[in-house]
Design a protein around this motif. Structure first.
Motif, PDB file in Angstrom:
ATOM      1  N   GLY A 231       0.839  -1.722  -0.271  1.00  0.00           N
ATOM      2  CA  GLY A 231       0.040   0.350  -0.239  1.00  0.00           C
ATOM      3  C   GLY A 231       0.708   1.322   0.026  1.00  0.00           C
ATOM      4  N   HIS A 232      -0.390   2.594   0.317  1.00  0.00           N
ATOM      5  CA  HIS A 232       0.558   3.934   0.681  1.00  0.00           C
ATOM      6  C   HIS A 232       0.360   4.287   2.360  1.00  0.00           C
ATOM      7  N   CYS A 233       1.732   4.124   2.913  1.00  0.00           N
ATOM      8  CA  CYS A 233       1.349   3.894   4.167  1.00  0.00           C
ATOM      9  C   CYS A 233       2.135   5.482   5.034  1.00  0.00           C
ATOM     10  N   GLU A 234       1.684   5.665   6.297  1.00  0.00           N
ATOM     11  CA  GLU A 234       2.755   6.282   6.959  1.00  0.00           C
ATOM     12  C   GLU A 234       3.197   6.001   7.279  1.00  0.00           C
ATOM     13  N   VAL A 235       4.128   6.907   7.993  1.00  0.00           N
ATOM     14  CA  VAL A 235       5.772   6.075   9.018  1.00  0.00           C
ATOM     15  C   VAL A 235       6.621   6.994   9.657  1.00  0.00           C
ATOM     16  N   THR A 236       6.935   6.134  10.553  1.00  0.00           N
ATOM     17  CA  THR A 236       7.373   7.464  11.252  1.00  0.00           C
ATOM     18  C   THR A 236       8.952   6.568  11.852  1.00  0.00           C
ATOM     19  N   PHE A 237       9.666   8.005  11.908  1.00  0.00           N
ATOM     20  CA  PHE A 237      11.040   7.681  12.390  1.00  0.00           C
ATOM     21  C   PHE A 237      11.362   8.565  13.610  1.00  0.00           C
ATOM     22  N   THR A 238      11.428   7.560  14.964  1.00  0.00           N
ATOM     23  CA  THR A 238      11.948   8.435  15.950  1.00  0.00           C
ATOM     24  C   THR A 238      12.608   7.564  16.576  1.00  0.00           C
ATOM     25  N   ASP A 239      13.736   8.682  16.288  1.00  0.00           N
ATOM     26  CA  ASP A 239      15.353   8.461  17.384  1.00  0.00           C
ATOM     27  C   ASP A 239      15.614   7.468  16.298  1.00  0.00           C
ATOM     28  N   CYS A 240      15.447   6.969  15.384  1.00  0.00           N
ATOM     29  CA  CYS A 240      16.443   6.137  13.830  1.00  0.00           C
ATOM     30  C   CYS A 240      17.413   6.495  14.315  1.00  0.00           C
ATOM     31  N   GLU A 241      18.276   5.067  14.853  1.00  0.00           N
ATOM     32  CA  GLU A 241      19.501   5.644  14.757  1.00  0.00           C
ATOM     33  C   GLU A 241      20.057   4.194  13.470  1.00  0.00           C
ATOM     34  N   VAL A 242      21.091   4.539  12.821  1.00  0.00           N
ATOM     35  CA  VAL A 242      21.760   4.273  11.781  1.00  0.00           C
ATOM     36  C   VAL A 242      22.922   4.493  11.759  1.00  0.00           C
ATOM     37  N   ALA A 243      23.850   3.475  11.743  1.00  0.00           N
ATOM     38  CA  ALA A 243      25.029   2.964  10.912  1.00  0.00           C
ATOM     39  C   ALA A 243      25.702   4.482  10.094  1.00  0.00           C
ATOM     40  N   ALA A 244      27.441   4.522   9.980  1.00  0.00           N
ATOM     41  CA  ALA A 244      27.695   5.127   9.555  1.00  0.00           C
ATOM     42  C   ALA A 244      27.468   4.971   7.670  1.00  0.00           C
TER      43      ALA A 244
END
Length: 409
Positions: A231-244
């Motif tokens: 589908g077509h979604c709502e998404v949220t990034f909350t203090d989303c940690e990713v590596a360099a």
């Protein structure tokens, strides 16, 4: 006569196809024929189950269709051969994807549908060796699905990238992403997502795995189209940690990479939807030849013939623009100004031409045209968003005009 036709644009701004690498047209045409046979045998029957019977388009359906496409030798028109694809250039894709587009589920079945189509191109051009192995290889093989998160709720970015609200803050170990997105196609069930976030250096793209605890898929937005897994979604990034190493491309150059992705992606959309319009046109012609009114076949009425002629003109004009833009991308690169210009022209025209063709097909079917048993009604509804996503027609017209006027300012 238009400005481009009259030759008033400097030659440096026009495509130079002379000396372009040749492609094996007979082989591409044969592959398109094989794709048409596959769509007719395996995909169109399932399409009716989706439209008429309400079958859900999910990953189980996708994987089954893609397994059959691999067996038929028509899987992967956008993928490199080392990943199990067909290794086609854009000109060959124009033939094959129009054939696949004859069904709403055709592009999905051959792994040539959004958003994976653009993400395959993006990862191929901007990904590191490790990113290609981790993300591009399984995506190209159809083993995974992806999404791209760009559009945001107001006052965030839509057509205007300068309104980007999602941010990424650099830390000692990588980055922390915070923000909300919506209309994120395919997010529900995607194995990874590419997110565009603002950094001090400028917009930047990041790769986020689906199981990252800082990433959350919200509701599926109730849109007109229903034929996309996830589908077509709502998404949220909350203090989303990713590596360099989650940065895709260079920091601060996210919009540059988005631009490189757009020209091929817009053209793939045109190829796919034109295929559906061609099929609807043929369905309408078959219907009016076999049905009579006022004592003669509907096909003998002048107004019906006008609809048929106008749709035929729209189809051939769309094919011409698609193949012109495809040749420019193949010979000059997707990041060239000519590629962006030609893809914008093609996308604007084809998206509106497809709508006209489908609308005429509904009209020529009469009352049956609005009944989903005859499919063309669903085709029309599904195609409506084509004039909005990957650049609304109004924004594309603005960018086309700016390029035309630039040398005269």
């Amino acid at each position: 006569m238009s400005t481009l036709e009259s030759g008033t644009i400097p030659r440096s701004e026009l495509p130079e196809p002379e000396g372009a690498p040749s492609i094996d047209r007979p082989a591409a045409a044969h592959l398109a024929s094989k794709t048409s046979a596959f769509i007719a045998e395996h995909v169109i029957p399932v399409e009716r189950e989706v439209i008429v019977d309400g079958r859900i388009v999910d990953d189980a359906l996708r994987l089954d269709l893609q397994r059959k496409a691999k067996a038929a030798g028509v899987f992967g028109p956008l993928s490199e051969t080392r990943y199990g694809g067909l290794g086609l250039d854009m000109r060959a894709q124009a033939l094959v994807l129009e054939a696949a587009g004859a069904s709403l589920l055709g592009p999905l079945s051959v792994n040539g549908s959004a958003p994976d189509d653009g993400n395959i191109h993006l990862l191929r051009d901007a990904g590191t060796t490790e990113q290609k192995e981790r993300y591009l290889a399984p995506l190209s093989a159809g083993d995974t699905r992806s999404a791209i998160a760009m559009t945001e709720p107001a006052p965030g970015t839509g057509s205007d990238p300068s309104m980007l609200q999602t941010t990424a803050r650099q830390t000692d170990s990588g980055w922390v992403i915070t923000g909300d997105k919506h209309f994120t196609t395919g997010a529900d069930g995607a194995d990874f997502i590419i997110v565009v976030a603002a950094t001090p250096a400028g917009p930047t793209m990041f790769l986020v795995d689906h199981d990252n605890p800082g990433f959350q898929v919200g509701r599926r937005m109730p849109t007109l189209d229903h034929s996309i897994p996830g589908g077509h979604c709502e998404v949220t990034f909350t203090d989303c940690e990713v590596a360099a190493d989650a940065v895709l491309g260079e920091v601060g150059k996210g919009m540059l990479y988005a631009g490189v992705r757009l020209a091929p992606s817009r053209l793939v959309f045109c190829m796919n939807w034109l295929g559906l319009a061609v099929r609807a046109h043929e369905m309408a012609a078959r219907h009016i030849v076999g049905r009579s009114s006022f004592g003669v076949p509907i096909a003998d009425h002048g107004m019906a013939q006008a609809h048929v002629a106008d749709s035929e003109i729209d189809i051939e004009a769309s094919r011409g623009l698609i193949r012109w833009a495809a040749e420019i991308i193949d010979t000059q690169g997707a990041d060239s100004s000519n590629a962006r210009h030609s893809a914008s022209i093609a996308k604007t025209f084809v998206s509106e031409a497809v709508w006209r063709i489908l609308d005429r097909s509904v009209q020529l079917h009469g009352g049956l045209g609005v009944c989903e048993d005859h499919l063309v009604a669903r085709f029309l509804v599904e195609a409506r968003a084509f004039r909005i996503y990957e650049g609304p027609s109004e924004v594309l017209r603005w960018s086309i005009a700016r390029r035309v006027l630039r040398p005269f300012r």
